[in-house]
Scaffold this active site. Structure first.
Site, PDB file in Angstrom:
ATOM      1  N   HIS A   8      50.004  38.178  65.986  1.00  0.00           N
ATOM      2  CA  HIS A   8      48.586  38.139  66.208  1.00  0.00           C
ATOM      3  C   HIS A   8      48.270  37.406  65.430  1.00  0.00           C
ATOM      4  O   HIS A   8      46.648  36.527  65.547  1.00  0.00           O
ATOM      5  CB  HIS A   8      48.312  39.890  65.753  1.00  0.00           C
ATOM      6  CG  HIS A   8      48.998  40.667  66.460  1.00  0.00           C
ATOM      7  ND1 HIS A   8      49.777  41.693  65.859  1.00  0.00           N
ATOM      8  CD2 HIS A   8      48.254  41.281  67.815  1.00  0.00           C
ATOM      9  CE1 HIS A   8      49.968  42.815  66.335  1.00  0.00           C
ATOM     10  NE2 HIS A   8      49.047  42.571  67.828  1.00  0.00           N
ATOM     11  N   VAL A  13      54.869  34.135  71.030  1.00  0.00           N
ATOM     12  CA  VAL A  13      55.473  34.308  69.605  1.00  0.00           C
ATOM     13  C   VAL A  13      56.794  34.826  69.654  1.00  0.00           C
ATOM     14  O   VAL A  13      56.452  36.329  70.247  1.00  0.00           O
ATOM     15  CB  VAL A  13      54.751  34.093  68.374  1.00  0.00           C
ATOM     16  CG1 VAL A  13      55.783  34.058  67.142  1.00  0.00           C
ATOM     17  CG2 VAL A  13      53.538  33.536  68.565  1.00  0.00           C
ATOM     18  N   LYS A  52      51.385  36.564  75.555  1.00  0.00           N
ATOM     19  CA  LYS A  52      52.829  38.243  76.322  1.00  0.00           C
ATOM     20  C   LYS A  52      51.935  39.143  76.012  1.00  0.00           C
ATOM     21  O   LYS A  52      53.058  39.436  77.494  1.00  0.00           O
ATOM     22  CB  LYS A  52      52.784  38.616  74.461  1.00  0.00           C
ATOM     23  CG  LYS A  52      52.836  40.118  73.722  1.00  0.00           C
ATOM     24  CD  LYS A  52      54.852  40.103  74.358  1.00  0.00           C
ATOM     25  CE  LYS A  52      55.219  41.169  74.172  1.00  0.00           C
ATOM     26  NZ  LYS A  52      54.843  42.618  74.154  1.00  0.00           N
ATOM     27  N   LEU A 102      49.710  44.893  63.161  1.00  0.00           N
ATOM     28  CA  LEU A 102      49.977  43.495  63.004  1.00  0.00           C
ATOM     29  C   LEU A 102      51.083  42.814  62.907  1.00  0.00           C
ATOM     30  O   LEU A 102      51.904  43.152  61.947  1.00  0.00           O
ATOM     31  CB  LEU A 102      48.887  42.949  62.132  1.00  0.00           C
ATOM     32  CG  LEU A 102      47.590  43.304  62.675  1.00  0.00           C
ATOM     33  CD1 LEU A 102      46.570  43.044  62.088  1.00  0.00           C
ATOM     34  CD2 LEU A 102      46.747  43.163  64.245  1.00  0.00           C
ATOM     35  N   GLY A 109      46.981  36.927  73.694  1.00  0.00           N
ATOM     36  CA  GLY A 109      48.542  36.507  74.105  1.00  0.00           C
ATOM     37  C   GLY A 109      48.471  36.014  75.453  1.00  0.00           C
ATOM     38  O   GLY A 109      48.222  37.443  76.426  1.00  0.00           O
TER      39      GLY A 109
HETATM   40  P1  AMP Z   1      48.120  44.152  70.542  1.00  0.00           P
HETATM   41  O1  AMP Z   1      47.666  44.821  69.201  1.00  0.00           O
HETATM   42  O2  AMP Z   1      49.232  44.862  71.096  1.00  0.00           O
HETATM   43  O3  AMP Z   1      47.110  44.956  71.694  1.00  0.00           O
HETATM   44  O4  AMP Z   1      47.477  42.891  71.317  1.00  0.00           O
HETATM   45  C1  AMP Z   1      46.368  41.866  70.444  1.00  0.00           C
HETATM   46  C2  AMP Z   1      46.695  40.559  71.037  1.00  0.00           C
HETATM   47  O5  AMP Z   1      47.721  39.602  70.432  1.00  0.00           O
HETATM   48  C3  AMP Z   1      46.684  40.125  72.481  1.00  0.00           C
HETATM   49  O6  AMP Z   1      46.562  39.439  73.132  1.00  0.00           O
HETATM   50  C4  AMP Z   1      48.352  39.907  72.646  1.00  0.00           C
HETATM   51  O7  AMP Z   1      48.636  39.337  73.438  1.00  0.00           O
HETATM   52  C5  AMP Z   1      48.464  39.421  71.667  1.00  0.00           C
HETATM   53  N1  AMP Z   1      50.329  39.372  71.119  1.00  0.00           N
HETATM   54  C6  AMP Z   1      50.786  40.415  71.033  1.00  0.00           C
HETATM   55  N2  AMP Z   1      51.684  40.075  70.276  1.00  0.00           N
HETATM   56  C7  AMP Z   1      52.091  38.898  70.622  1.00  0.00           C
HETATM   57  C8  AMP Z   1      52.925  37.906  70.584  1.00  0.00           C
HETATM   58  N3  AMP Z   1      54.240  38.214  70.659  1.00  0.00           N
HETATM   59  N4  AMP Z   1      52.753  36.395  71.129  1.00  0.00           N
HETATM   60  C9  AMP Z   1      51.331  36.238  71.255  1.00  0.00           C
HETATM   61  N5  AMP Z   1      50.418  36.966  71.656  1.00  0.00           N
HETATM   62  C10 AMP Z   1      50.766  38.581  71.309  1.00  0.00           C
END
Ligand code: AMP
Length: 279
Positions: free
Chosen positions: A37, A177, A150, A33, A148
């Site tokens: 997150h 972010v 992202k 995280l 996100g």
């Molecule tokens: P992940 O753990 O990479 O599968 O991401 C979990 C959630 O966090 C997903 O909805 C991603 O889009 C969001 N997320 C990951 N990195 C970012 C970031 N830099 N900015 C915004 N949301 C993010």
């Protein structure tokens, strides 16, 4: 903050919460995280009375065995970070035996998801995502789920799925972010060497330069070709670099108010994605 791994225990708790009139928000993650997150968790402020963060590195969304094996994992640090926020009620960390038992054979498919961007680049990836997100939404009984920008294509696909299948959940989104040098925060950034981390900062700056030239002096085609060349010169293997509508994800022109620039590019075996709105 309670840490729950058992699905039945989670089910008992969410049933009790719903009986008491509580509302539940969920943030599905794969762990390692970071502040991106945490921004998703904070997006639930004022929207729900209970918050669940899930951490599960979902094997069926990885189309590359090494990527799954090498995906960063930091369970203790993750739990500490969430505990420190003081606002997470449950960290749910299911295991694969429970998520995908021996005779598991169902997948959720959003038609067309696999034909563009990361879908075309990573066969089967989005089926894995929609299947696990469906399971997590059912298991957590969430009223609100946060994703996100992202992973913009993922967000679009999940919105489509929730609408098409009438999931009783509101989908919220949070803008990307970024670090001080504009690199989008990502768990995969932890795998970059110091030199790759410096190279990685060129990804957002080249995207910004591409957007500026599309708006001012170049056709979309030329600006994309220049950006692609510069990314390659900076050491990236470019998987895609495309201008698409943020509403339909169809190829679009810079004049479209919803236009976004989407990129996937690798440094060594580490695949980075990013996207930015033009306006
Ligand atoms: P992940 O753990 O990479 O599968 O991401 C979990 C959630 O966090 C997903 O909805 C991603 O889009 C969001 N997320 C990951 N990195 C970012 C970031 N830099 N900015 C915004 N949301 C993010």
């Amino acid at each position: 903050m309670q840490i729950i791994t058992d699905r039945q225990e989670l089910a008992r708790l969410v049933t009790q919460w719903h009986r008491q009139g509580e509302t539940i928000g969920v943030v599905p993650t794969m762990g390692s995280l970071h502040n991106g997150h945490l921004a998703l968790v904070r997006a639930l402020d004022g929207k729900v009375t209970r918050r669940i963060v899930t951490i599960y590195v979902n094997p069926i969304q990885f189309n590359n065995a090494d990527d799954f094996r090498l995906y960063p994992r930091s369970p203790e640090a993750d739990a500490d970070l969430l505990r420190q926020t003081g606002i997470v009620d449950v960290l749910y960390t299911p295991d694969s035996k429970d998520m995908y038992p021996e005779y598991f054979s169902t997948q959720v498919t959003v038609s067309g998801a696999d034909t563009i961007l990361c879908g075309a680049d990573r066969p089967g990836h989005f089926n894995g995502v929609t299947t696990i997100v469906t399971k997590l939404l059912m298991q957590t009984g969430a009223d609100v789920a946060v994703f996100g920008e992202k992973d913009f294509q993922q967000l679009s696909i999940i919105r489509r799925m929730a609408e098409d299948l009438n999931f009783p959940v509101s989908v919220l989104s949070v803008p990307v972010v970024r670090e001080a040098d504009q690199l989008a925060l990502s768990s995969r950034n932890r795998r970059l060497t110091a030199q790759q981390r410096r190279q990685a900062a060129q990804l957002p700056s080249l995207l910004l330069a591409c957007i500026a030239s599309m708006k001012h002096d170049q056709t979309e085609e030329n600006a994309l070709a220049t950006c692609r060349t510069k990314l390659t010169q900076a050491g990236f293997t470019v998987h895609y670099l495309e201008l698409r509508s943020g509403e339909t994800l169809k190829i679009t022109a810079a004049a479209d108010p919803s236009a976004r620039l989407f990129v996937a590019a690798s440094l060594g075996d580490i695949r980075l994605i990013d996207n930015m709105p033009l306006s």
